[in-house]
Write a protein that holds these residues in place. Structure first.
Motif: not given
Length: 56
Positions: A10-22, A27-30, A41-45
């Motif tokens: 679960e921790t690995k999944i959370i860290v992965l999606f935190m990185f993907l969310g950022l 990318l959305v900002q660009q 994008a940030l909260i959803g992902v």
């Protein structure tokens, strides 16, 4: 015992999606200046998707 919790799936999944969310937020900002899309994008992902994955 506390060390095992840090390597939990679960921790690995959370860290992965935190990185993907950022990354999605950046990318959305660009692409657009819409702050609502950036937040979605940030909260959803970064929060909603890993929660759903871990609950499933």
């Amino acid at each position: 015992m506390a060390r095992d919790a840090l390597l939990d799936t679960e921790t690995k999944i959370i860290v992965l999606f935190m990185f993907l969310g950022l990354t999605a937020w950046y990318l959305v900002q660009q692409v657009t200046a819409n702050e609502l899309l950036e937040l979605a994008a940030l909260i959803g992902v970064g929060v909603v998707v890993p929660t759903l994955v871990n609950e499933w």
